[in-house]
Every structure is written in structure tokens, then in C-alpha cells.
Design a protein around this motif. Sequence first.
Motif, PDB file in Angstrom:
ATOM      1  N   PHE A  50       0.837  -1.196   0.000  1.00  0.00           N
ATOM      2  CA  PHE A  50       0.000   0.000   0.000  1.00  0.00           C
ATOM      3  C   PHE A  50       0.872   1.246   0.000  1.00  0.00           C
ATOM      4  O   PHE A  50       2.059   1.206   0.315  1.00  0.00           O
ATOM      5  N   HIS A  51       0.227   2.359  -0.356  1.00  0.00           N
ATOM      6  CA  HIS A  51       0.887   3.666  -0.343  1.00  0.00           C
ATOM      7  C   HIS A  51      -0.143   4.694   0.111  1.00  0.00           C
ATOM      8  O   HIS A  51      -1.309   4.639  -0.288  1.00  0.00           O
ATOM      9  N   ILE A  52       0.298   5.638   0.933  1.00  0.00           N
ATOM     10  CA  ILE A  52      -0.543   6.771   1.319  1.00  0.00           C
ATOM     11  C   ILE A  52       0.305   8.032   1.235  1.00  0.00           C
ATOM     12  O   ILE A  52       1.481   8.027   1.606  1.00  0.00           O
ATOM     13  N   GLY A  53      -0.281   9.097   0.704  1.00  0.00           N
ATOM     14  CA  GLY A  53       0.423  10.373   0.576  1.00  0.00           C
ATOM     15  C   GLY A  53      -0.466  11.525   1.014  1.00  0.00           C
ATOM     16  O   GLY A  53      -1.601  11.637   0.559  1.00  0.00           O
TER      17      GLY A  53
ATOM     18  N   GLU B 205      -1.739  -2.154  -4.131  1.00  0.00           N
ATOM     19  CA  GLU B 205      -1.240  -2.801  -5.336  1.00  0.00           C
ATOM     20  C   GLU B 205      -1.064  -4.286  -5.067  1.00  0.00           C
ATOM     21  O   GLU B 205      -0.471  -4.679  -4.058  1.00  0.00           O
ATOM     22  N   GLN B 206      -1.599  -5.105  -5.962  1.00  0.00           N
ATOM     23  CA  GLN B 206      -1.484  -6.558  -5.852  1.00  0.00           C
ATOM     24  C   GLN B 206      -0.641  -7.091  -7.008  1.00  0.00           C
ATOM     25  O   GLN B 206      -0.925  -6.796  -8.170  1.00  0.00           O
ATOM     26  N   LYS B 207       0.376  -7.854  -6.676  1.00  0.00           N
ATOM     27  CA  LYS B 207       1.200  -8.501  -7.704  1.00  0.00           C
ATOM     28  C   LYS B 207       0.441  -9.715  -8.227  1.00  0.00           C
ATOM     29  O   LYS B 207       0.063 -10.597  -7.462  1.00  0.00           O
ATOM     30  N   LEU B 208       0.206  -9.759  -9.550  1.00  0.00           N
ATOM     31  CA  LEU B 208      -0.541 -10.859 -10.153  1.00  0.00           C
ATOM     32  C   LEU B 208       0.388 -11.945 -10.687  1.00  0.00           C
ATOM     33  O   LEU B 208       0.091 -13.132 -10.582  1.00  0.00           O
ATOM     34  N   CYS B 209       1.482 -11.555 -11.291  1.00  0.00           N
ATOM     35  CA  CYS B 209       2.523 -12.472 -11.741  1.00  0.00           C
ATOM     36  C   CYS B 209       3.837 -11.688 -11.752  1.00  0.00           C
ATOM     37  O   CYS B 209       3.878 -10.561 -11.305  1.00  0.00           O
ATOM     38  N   SER B 210       4.893 -12.253 -12.294  1.00  0.00           N
ATOM     39  CA  SER B 210       6.204 -11.606 -12.195  1.00  0.00           C
ATOM     40  C   SER B 210       6.271 -10.232 -12.849  1.00  0.00           C
ATOM     41  O   SER B 210       7.035  -9.381 -12.424  1.00  0.00           O
ATOM     42  N   ALA B 211       5.474  -9.982 -13.893  1.00  0.00           N
ATOM     43  CA  ALA B 211       5.556  -8.702 -14.602  1.00  0.00           C
ATOM     44  C   ALA B 211       4.259  -7.901 -14.570  1.00  0.00           C
ATOM     45  O   ALA B 211       4.160  -6.871 -15.219  1.00  0.00           O
ATOM     46  N   THR B 212       3.251  -8.336 -13.816  1.00  0.00           N
ATOM     47  CA  THR B 212       1.948  -7.676 -13.840  1.00  0.00           C
ATOM     48  C   THR B 212       1.461  -7.378 -12.427  1.00  0.00           C
ATOM     49  O   THR B 212       1.513  -8.230 -11.543  1.00  0.00           O
ATOM     50  N   THR B 213       1.001  -6.139 -12.247  1.00  0.00           N
ATOM     51  CA  THR B 213       0.397  -5.748 -10.979  1.00  0.00           C
ATOM     52  C   THR B 213      -0.929  -5.049 -11.259  1.00  0.00           C
ATOM     53  O   THR B 213      -1.156  -4.523 -12.347  1.00  0.00           O
ATOM     54  N   LEU B 214      -1.782  -5.037 -10.255  1.00  0.00           N
ATOM     55  CA  LEU B 214      -3.062  -4.343 -10.325  1.00  0.00           C
ATOM     56  C   LEU B 214      -3.093  -3.332  -9.186  1.00  0.00           C
ATOM     57  O   LEU B 214      -2.845  -3.696  -8.036  1.00  0.00           O
ATOM     58  N   ARG B 215      -3.362  -2.075  -9.508  1.00  0.00           N
ATOM     59  CA  ARG B 215      -3.375  -1.005  -8.510  1.00  0.00           C
ATOM     60  C   ARG B 215      -4.760  -0.377  -8.471  1.00  0.00           C
ATOM     61  O   ARG B 215      -5.329  -0.061  -9.509  1.00  0.00           O
ATOM     62  N   ALA B 216      -5.281  -0.154  -7.261  1.00  0.00           N
ATOM     63  CA  ALA B 216      -6.597   0.467  -7.095  1.00  0.00           C
ATOM     64  C   ALA B 216      -6.527   1.504  -5.986  1.00  0.00           C
ATOM     65  O   ALA B 216      -5.868   1.291  -4.969  1.00  0.00           O
ATOM     66  N   GLY B 217      -7.204   2.630  -6.202  1.00  0.00           N
ATOM     67  CA  GLY B 217      -7.239   3.684  -5.204  1.00  0.00           C
ATOM     68  C   GLY B 217      -7.121   5.049  -5.846  1.00  0.00           C
ATOM     69  O   GLY B 217      -7.360   5.218  -7.043  1.00  0.00           O
ATOM     70  N   LEU B 218      -6.764   6.033  -5.047  1.00  0.00           N
ATOM     71  CA  LEU B 218      -6.540   7.404  -5.506  1.00  0.00           C
ATOM     72  C   LEU B 218      -5.066   7.522  -5.873  1.00  0.00           C
ATOM     73  O   LEU B 218      -4.192   7.343  -5.026  1.00  0.00           O
ATOM     74  N   TYR B 219      -4.784   7.816  -7.161  1.00  0.00           N
ATOM     75  CA  TYR B 219      -3.427   7.726  -7.690  1.00  0.00           C
ATOM     76  C   TYR B 219      -3.123   8.947  -8.555  1.00  0.00           C
ATOM     77  O   TYR B 219      -3.913   9.307  -9.424  1.00  0.00           O
ATOM     78  N   ASP B 220      -1.971   9.582  -8.338  1.00  0.00           N
ATOM     79  CA  ASP B 220      -1.540  10.732  -9.130  1.00  0.00           C
ATOM     80  C   ASP B 220      -0.948  10.248 -10.447  1.00  0.00           C
ATOM     81  O   ASP B 220       0.194   9.803 -10.505  1.00  0.00           O
ATOM     82  N   LEU B 221      -1.729  10.312 -11.518  1.00  0.00           N
ATOM     83  CA  LEU B 221      -1.253   9.842 -12.818  1.00  0.00           C
ATOM     84  C   LEU B 221      -0.074  10.659 -13.332  1.00  0.00           C
ATOM     85  O   LEU B 221       0.744  10.155 -14.096  1.00  0.00           O
TER      86      LEU B 221
END
Length: 87
Positions: free
Chosen positions: A25-28, A65-81
Amino acid sequence: FGLDDLNIEADGDLARLVGWKGARFHIGLLNNLGGRPNDVAGTLQGVDNIEVASPKLRLFEIWVEQKLCSATTLRAGLYDLNSEFYA
């Protein structure tokens, strides 16, 4: 005139904290306050981009952020693009 630009960030490994394997997780938080030099200078463009109309503490980012496999992650939340495109 003084301006304040305070950024507080924390990252955590959710596997170590709560046993959620492959997750983190990340919080800012962002706090901007201070004088209003743009009003005093009387400019249209402004003299400082830290100045804000409403000075207060804000939640800037919070995501998981959840790691799905070695090269793929899924991120959900409030994120500064913009953080993906900073040069």
C-alpha cells in the motif's frame, strides 16, 4: 511571506503487516499553506505554484497494489497519474 509545501508519504508491505501475499500500500498527504505572494505581486501568471486558494491538509494518494505475476500488478485507489510522466 512564507509558503509551506509539506509532503508526507508512507509505503507498506501488506504481506508483512497482515499476511496479504503480494500486496503493498501507499498513502500520501499534502499540506500547503502560507502567505499569498501572487496577490501582492499582482501578476496574472503568478510567482509561485505552491500557493493554493484553500490552505489545508489533503489526502493526495492512497492505493493498494497486488502482484498478479512476475511482470503484472493491479493497482486500485486514488493515484496521481502525473507521477508516471514527470521528467
